[in-house]
Design a protein around this motif. Structure first.
Motif, PDB file in Angstrom:
ATOM      1  N   GLN A 180       0.857  -1.179   0.000  1.00  0.00           N
ATOM      2  CA  GLN A 180       0.000   0.000   0.000  1.00  0.00           C
ATOM      3  C   GLN A 180       0.897   1.234   0.000  1.00  0.00           C
ATOM      4  N   THR A 181       0.323   2.362  -0.381  1.00  0.00           N
ATOM      5  CA  THR A 181       1.092   3.592  -0.431  1.00  0.00           C
ATOM      6  C   THR A 181       0.213   4.778  -0.076  1.00  0.00           C
ATOM      7  N   VAL A 182       0.812   5.770   0.554  1.00  0.00           N
ATOM      8  CA  VAL A 182       0.109   7.026   0.809  1.00  0.00           C
ATOM      9  C   VAL A 182       0.319   7.989  -0.345  1.00  0.00           C
ATOM     10  N   GLN A 183       1.226   7.633  -1.267  1.00  0.00           N
ATOM     11  CA  GLN A 183       1.506   8.501  -2.414  1.00  0.00           C
ATOM     12  C   GLN A 183       0.324   8.447  -3.372  1.00  0.00           C
ATOM     13  N   ALA A 184      -0.128   9.603  -3.791  1.00  0.00           N
ATOM     14  CA  ALA A 184      -1.321   9.656  -4.629  1.00  0.00           C
ATOM     15  C   ALA A 184      -1.080   9.165  -6.046  1.00  0.00           C
ATOM     16  N   SER A 185       0.101   9.428  -6.591  1.00  0.00           N
ATOM     17  CA  SER A 185       0.418   9.032  -7.956  1.00  0.00           C
ATOM     18  C   SER A 185       1.917   9.151  -8.152  1.00  0.00           C
ATOM     19  N   GLY A 186       2.363   8.886  -9.352  1.00  0.00           N
ATOM     20  CA  GLY A 186       3.783   8.993  -9.666  1.00  0.00           C
ATOM     21  C   GLY A 186       4.099   8.310 -10.974  1.00  0.00           C
ATOM     22  N   PRO A 187       5.281   8.610 -11.529  1.00  0.00           N
ATOM     23  CA  PRO A 187       5.684   7.955 -12.779  1.00  0.00           C
ATOM     24  C   PRO A 187       6.085   6.508 -12.525  1.00  0.00           C
ATOM     25  N   VAL A 188       6.210   5.753 -13.609  1.00  0.00           N
ATOM     26  CA  VAL A 188       6.655   4.363 -13.492  1.00  0.00           C
ATOM     27  C   VAL A 188       8.077   4.340 -12.950  1.00  0.00           C
ATOM     28  N   ALA A 189       8.308   3.504 -11.946  1.00  0.00           N
ATOM     29  CA  ALA A 189       9.638   3.358 -11.351  1.00  0.00           C
ATOM     30  C   ALA A 189      10.007   1.877 -11.341  1.00  0.00           C
ATOM     31  N   LYS A 190      11.300   1.596 -11.211  1.00  0.00           N
ATOM     32  CA  LYS A 190      11.774   0.223 -11.170  1.00  0.00           C
ATOM     33  C   LYS A 190      12.388  -0.054  -9.803  1.00  0.00           C
ATOM     34  N   VAL A 191      12.036  -1.189  -9.228  1.00  0.00           N
ATOM     35  CA  VAL A 191      12.530  -1.577  -7.910  1.00  0.00           C
ATOM     36  C   VAL A 191      13.207  -2.938  -8.016  1.00  0.00           C
ATOM     37  N   ARG A 192      14.300  -3.094  -7.282  1.00  0.00           N
ATOM     38  CA  ARG A 192      14.998  -4.383  -7.242  1.00  0.00           C
ATOM     39  C   ARG A 192      15.008  -4.943  -5.831  1.00  0.00           C
ATOM     40  N   ALA A 193      14.942  -6.269  -5.730  1.00  0.00           N
ATOM     41  CA  ALA A 193      15.153  -6.970  -4.470  1.00  0.00           C
ATOM     42  C   ALA A 193      16.314  -7.941  -4.674  1.00  0.00           C
ATOM     43  N   ARG A 194      16.936  -8.315  -3.575  1.00  0.00           N
ATOM     44  CA  ARG A 194      18.086  -9.222  -3.616  1.00  0.00           C
ATOM     45  C   ARG A 194      17.662 -10.590  -3.094  1.00  0.00           C
TER      46      ARG A 194
END
Length: 354
Positions: A180-194
């Motif tokens: 979940q997020t409190v951020q209302a919107s945003g551009p596409v982002a990339k996330v990495r996990a290890r």
């Protein structure tokens, strides 16, 4: 120092109260006329739990994710030799993973947007991996909710780790990650996990076993009737008769292509009394059970409006998050139209809280 936390310690529970249908039914009873309102894993390890969840609104020690940039989970310090060994072994990692993208849906009545993605982890080796380990970066946008199927989870300054049940040779397993997020919107982002192997249930990584998995994070296009935001409500010190005063400013916007004749703003009770006499921007005000409602003047397509709502209390207020929502109604008595509600939370404090 690792801290043993329960599964799903990142649960963030913000409850608005009644559903729209329940709120409407309650209103009808309270006032005259209508009112507003995975195959099973072999031999799972013992789960590590504690009693308390972590609030979404607790002070965050986190590094923000820069929009459009790649965020990679940090790991404990390693020797130079270990790093070189890891680099040489990446192409032959025993554990690998793939992940679906994460898309946040429409905001709920608390203003939070929710979404989930699935990580599929595969053991390509010929031996069972006792402690598969995932490491995620902590950021100011994405927060895990509900229980995540970790046998052990630990939170650190800028990242958290999740140890899952053992993986047999050749086995694949899906891990659902609810966010979940409190951020209302945003551009596409990339996330990495290890992803790597650990030597123990606390998640001590084994050098040279790491691989990475990444996914995109995006926001669904807003399609609701309204947007809403509210400022904190800070009560004053007691006046001569012991009453504390405060107010919050609520901004609503009509996102639809039609005018909303009766936009209705409803505050969930926060232990204080609405000062209706000072709610000057309302066509009509009333209480529904313990909630206070304001029916405003018509809101044109695309129009944004901010009103101030005073409250008062005769005692100090424990710091808390209160909820407010806006919805369309069919008349000035607040007979709300189902499916039009959207809400947000705002912080409530008084001097004795500090």
């Amino acid at each position: 120092m690792n801290t043993k936390l329960r599964r799903g310690i990142l649960a963030a529970v913000i409850t608005l109260g009644a559903t729209l249908a329940t709120a409407t039914a309650t209103a009808a009873a309270a006032v005259t006329g209508p009112g507003t309102t995975a195959a099973s894993a072999p031999a799972p390890a013992e789960r590590i739990t504690v009693a308390e969840p972590v609030s979404l609104n607790a002070p965050a020690v986190a590094e923000p994710v820069v929009a459009g940039a790649t965020a990679e989970a940090p790991v404990p310090a390693r020797t130079e030799a270990a790093t070189e060994t890891e680099a040489r072994s990446k192409k032959a990692a025993v554990l690998t993973a793939t992940a679906t993208d994460l898309v946040y849906g429409q905001p709920g009545l608390t203003g939070l947007r929710r979404g989930s993605n699935v990580i599929t982890i595969t053991n390509h080796g010929t031996k069972r991996v006792e402690f598969p380990l995932l490491t995620f970066e902590v950021n100011e946008r994405d927060v895990l909710t509900q229980d995540v199927d970790c046998t052990f989870m630990a939170m650190r300054a800028t990242y958290f780790t999740c140890v899952i049940d053992p993986l047999a040779a050749g086995e694949s397993r899906e891990l659902l990650l609810p966010w979940q997020t409190v951020q209302a919107s945003g551009p596409v982002a990339k996330v990495r996990a290890r992803l790597e192997q650990a030597s123990d249930r606390e998640g001590t990584p084994i050098a040279g076993t790491a691989s990475r998995v990444s996914w995109k994070v995006s926001f669904a296009r807003l399609t609701g009737v309204f947007t809403i935001k509210a400022t904190p409500l800070v009560y004053s010190a007691p006046d001569q008769v012991g009453i504390r005063h405060g107010s919050t400013r609520v901004t609503i916007k009509n996102r639809s292509a039609e005018a909303v004749r009766y936009p209705t703003v409803t505050f969930q009770s926060n232990g204080a009394a609405a000062v209706f006499a000072d709610w000057t921007g309302c066509v009509q005000t009333f209480n529904v059970s313990w909630d206070a409602a304001c029916v405003e003047a018509p809101l044109a397509p695309g129009e944004e409006r901010t009103l101030e709502f005073p409250f008062q209390t005769d005692g100090p207020m424990t710091e808390n998050d209160a909820a407010v929502r806006v919805e369309a109604a069919t008349d000035a008595h607040g007979a709300v139209i189902p499916g039009t509600a959207v809400g947000t939370t705002y912080l409530v404090t008084s001097p004795s809280d500090n």
